[in-house]
Design a protein around this motif. Structure first.
Motif, PDB file in Angstrom:
ATOM      1  N   VAL A  54       0.832  -1.199   0.000  1.00  0.00           N
ATOM      2  CA  VAL A  54       0.000   0.000   0.000  1.00  0.00           C
ATOM      3  C   VAL A  54       0.872   1.258   0.000  1.00  0.00           C
ATOM      4  N   MET A  55       1.856   1.316   0.890  1.00  0.00           N
ATOM      5  CA  MET A  55       2.716   2.490   0.974  1.00  0.00           C
ATOM      6  C   MET A  55       3.636   2.598  -0.238  1.00  0.00           C
ATOM      7  N   ALA A  56       4.130   1.452  -0.733  1.00  0.00           N
ATOM      8  CA  ALA A  56       5.000   1.489  -1.912  1.00  0.00           C
ATOM      9  C   ALA A  56       4.245   2.008  -3.127  1.00  0.00           C
ATOM     10  N   ALA A  57       3.001   1.545  -3.307  1.00  0.00           N
ATOM     11  CA  ALA A  57       2.198   2.015  -4.443  1.00  0.00           C
ATOM     12  C   ALA A  57       1.864   3.491  -4.302  1.00  0.00           C
ATOM     13  N   TYR A  58       1.585   3.934  -3.077  1.00  0.00           N
ATOM     14  CA  TYR A  58       1.239   5.346  -2.872  1.00  0.00           C
ATOM     15  C   TYR A  58       2.403   6.259  -3.244  1.00  0.00           C
ATOM     16  N   TYR A  59       3.574   5.983  -2.715  1.00  0.00           N
ATOM     17  CA  TYR A  59       4.718   6.853  -2.985  1.00  0.00           C
ATOM     18  C   TYR A  59       5.193   6.727  -4.429  1.00  0.00           C
ATOM     19  N   THR A  60       5.069   5.542  -5.022  1.00  0.00           N
ATOM     20  CA  THR A  60       5.477   5.380  -6.410  1.00  0.00           C
ATOM     21  C   THR A  60       4.581   6.167  -7.347  1.00  0.00           C
ATOM     22  N   CYS A  61       3.294   6.221  -7.053  1.00  0.00           N
ATOM     23  CA  CYS A  61       2.346   6.886  -7.948  1.00  0.00           C
ATOM     24  C   CYS A  61       2.280   8.394  -7.731  1.00  0.00           C
ATOM     25  N   CYS A  65      -3.191   5.398 -11.801  1.00  0.00           N
ATOM     26  CA  CYS A  65      -2.906   3.967 -11.605  1.00  0.00           C
ATOM     27  C   CYS A  65      -3.143   3.550 -10.170  1.00  0.00           C
ATOM     28  N   ASN A  66      -2.937   4.470  -9.230  1.00  0.00           N
ATOM     29  CA  ASN A  66      -3.192   4.153  -7.831  1.00  0.00           C
ATOM     30  C   ASN A  66      -4.657   3.840  -7.585  1.00  0.00           C
ATOM     31  N   ILE A 105      -6.846  -3.651  -5.515  1.00  0.00           N
ATOM     32  CA  ILE A 105      -6.130  -4.899  -5.218  1.00  0.00           C
ATOM     33  C   ILE A 105      -5.722  -4.956  -3.758  1.00  0.00           C
ATOM     34  N   PHE A 106      -5.075  -3.887  -3.285  1.00  0.00           N
ATOM     35  CA  PHE A 106      -4.497  -3.927  -1.947  1.00  0.00           C
ATOM     36  C   PHE A 106      -5.541  -3.781  -0.844  1.00  0.00           C
ATOM     37  N   TYR A 107      -6.605  -3.024  -1.090  1.00  0.00           N
ATOM     38  CA  TYR A 107      -7.599  -2.788  -0.050  1.00  0.00           C
ATOM     39  C   TYR A 107      -8.754  -3.790  -0.092  1.00  0.00           C
ATOM     40  N   PHE A 108      -8.967  -4.458  -1.224  1.00  0.00           N
ATOM     41  CA  PHE A 108     -10.157  -5.295  -1.360  1.00  0.00           C
ATOM     42  C   PHE A 108      -9.815  -6.732  -1.753  1.00  0.00           C
ATOM     43  N   TRP A 109      -9.195  -6.929  -2.915  1.00  0.00           N
ATOM     44  CA  TRP A 109      -9.039  -8.294  -3.419  1.00  0.00           C
ATOM     45  C   TRP A 109      -8.103  -9.137  -2.573  1.00  0.00           C
ATOM     46  N   ILE A 110      -7.233  -8.504  -1.808  1.00  0.00           N
ATOM     47  CA  ILE A 110      -6.346  -9.268  -0.952  1.00  0.00           C
ATOM     48  C   ILE A 110      -7.054  -9.751   0.309  1.00  0.00           C
ATOM     49  N   ASN A 111      -8.266  -9.252   0.546  1.00  0.00           N
ATOM     50  CA  ASN A 111      -9.045  -9.627   1.717  1.00  0.00           C
ATOM     51  C   ASN A 111      -9.896 -10.848   1.396  1.00  0.00           C
ATOM     52  N   ARG A 112      -9.775 -11.873   2.222  1.00  0.00           N
ATOM     53  CA  ARG A 112     -10.478 -13.133   1.959  1.00  0.00           C
ATOM     54  C   ARG A 112     -11.986 -12.982   2.073  1.00  0.00           C
ATOM     55  N   SER A 113     -12.460 -12.218   3.042  1.00  0.00           N
ATOM     56  CA  SER A 113     -13.900 -12.022   3.194  1.00  0.00           C
ATOM     57  C   SER A 113     -14.489 -11.313   1.988  1.00  0.00           C
TER      58      SER A 113
END
Length: 358
Positions: free
Chosen positions: A243-250, A282-283, A289-297
């Motif tokens: 999450v942090m890597a994508a934020y700073y990269t974008c 792109c963020n 992906i990082f906030y939703f699809w990675i969550n199993r529920s």
């Protein structure tokens, strides 16, 4: 003499041909990015509008706000800028339409950063103050934070809308975006970064770093006292670090280029400007992906919603594909049972349950 004139004309034709090729490539990239962002956030809305196990009411409000801000990239920012690139005569100067489009661009970008900061703040409270979470993150305070994320940027960026104001706006052929000329007012450009980028980045870095350190300490304690297997996935590294890597990269290249333009009065090359201007969009897709699809529920609920839509809209297709063996009434029962699961007050998503993951 005539030969030199013919050569200059041929050079102009070749140059215009190269510009048209570059423009078509850029338009294709922007359209593809817009479609991906829109489809990803539509899928998120289908699930998050109903309750998801492990997500509290406040977390759903914040994530709905983030989804709406990310969807604005594909539904508002990209169509507006592409329309200006097709309708505007590049020989003309700045006009009211370009100022309005630039205002919309800056507002959506700023709202996304503020929303990400509020989500990080809520996670910090959920992890470090779980017993006080329900009293601190009430429905009223949650809605006030969301309203601040959406209302403060337009007030701060209002001077961009005035054609004869302190901020000049021009349409950039390099990025196909209506950009404010920050070099004409260095103080205002620096104030934007001081009120938007740096505060949001500081809140996100502090909150996520504290949560990551707490999860790491808890993981070491469990490994020490309960002999936890080293092969177990590190949830903190799998969620917080991307999450942090994508934020700073974008976001960092765009802010750095804006400060560089304001201080030096010079611009970067064509394709570098195009990339850094559209990187924040792109963020909007990476957040899905990082906030939703990675969550199993979330994935489980999405499968249930998708199966229900298949059974409701195409029952014959569902029977042919054999994608489900339940009847429609059974699907409704499963979904209703899932909807009755109330999110714990101290759990907002996968990153909010880091301490109790094991």
């Amino acid at each position: 003499m005539f030969e030199s004139v013919n050569l200059s004309r041929s050079d102009d034709l070749n140059l215009s041909g190269v510009e048209l090729t570059h423009r078509s490539i850029k338009v294709s990239i922007i359209i593809t990015l817009g479609v991906i962002i829109t489809l990803g956030n539509i899928a998120v809305l289908l699930v998050i509008t109903s309750s998801v196990a492990g997500w509290s009411r406040s977390s759903r409000y914040f994530l709905l706000s983030l989804t709406a801000a990310d969807s604005a990239f594909g539904l508002l920012v990209m169509p507006l800028n592409l329309s200006v690139s097709l309708l505007k005569d590049y020989s003309e100067g700045p006009d009211l339409l370009c100022h309005i489009v630039a205002f919309c661009n800056a507002t959506i970008y700023s709202t996304c950063m503020y929303t990400l900061a509020t989500i990080s703040l809520e996670r910090y409270i959920a992890v470090f103050y779980p017993l006080q979470y329900s009293s601190l993150m009430t429905r009223k305070r949650t809605l006030l934070l969301i309203a601040f994320s959406w209302c403060f940027p337009p007030c701060l960026l209002a001077p961009i809308t005035f054609p004869d104001g302190i901020i000049e706006v021009h349409f950039s052929n390099a990025s196909l975006v209506c950009n404010p000329s920050y070099s004409t007012n260095v103080g205002y450009s620096i104030s934007l970064t001081c009120f938007i980028f740096f505060p949001c980045s500081g809140i996100m870095t502090f909150a996520n770093l504290r949560v990551w350190c707490a999860a790491k300490r808890q993981r070491l304690k469990l490994r020490k006292y309960y002999c936890e297997r080293r092969s177990r996935h590190n949830v903190a590294s799998r969620v917080l670090v991307p999450v942090m890597a994508a934020y700073y990269t974008c976001w960092t290249p765009c802010m750095a280029a804006m400060i560089y333009n304001a201080v030096s009065g010079q611009t970067v090359s064509e394709w570098i400007e195009f990339v850094i201007v559209w990187l924040p969009a792109c963020n909007g897709f990476l957040n899905c992906i990082f906030y939703f699809w990675i969550n199993r529920s979330f994935r489980r609920k999405f499968h249930l919603v998708l199966q229900r839509l298949t059974v409701s809209l195409c029952p014959k297709l569902a029977e042919t594909l054999g994608c489900c063996n339940m009847s429609k009434s059974q699907f409704v029962t499963v979904l209703d049972n899932n909807n009755t699961v109330h999110g714990r007050s101290s759990s907002v998503s996968s990153t909010c349950t880091l301490i109790s993951v094991v």
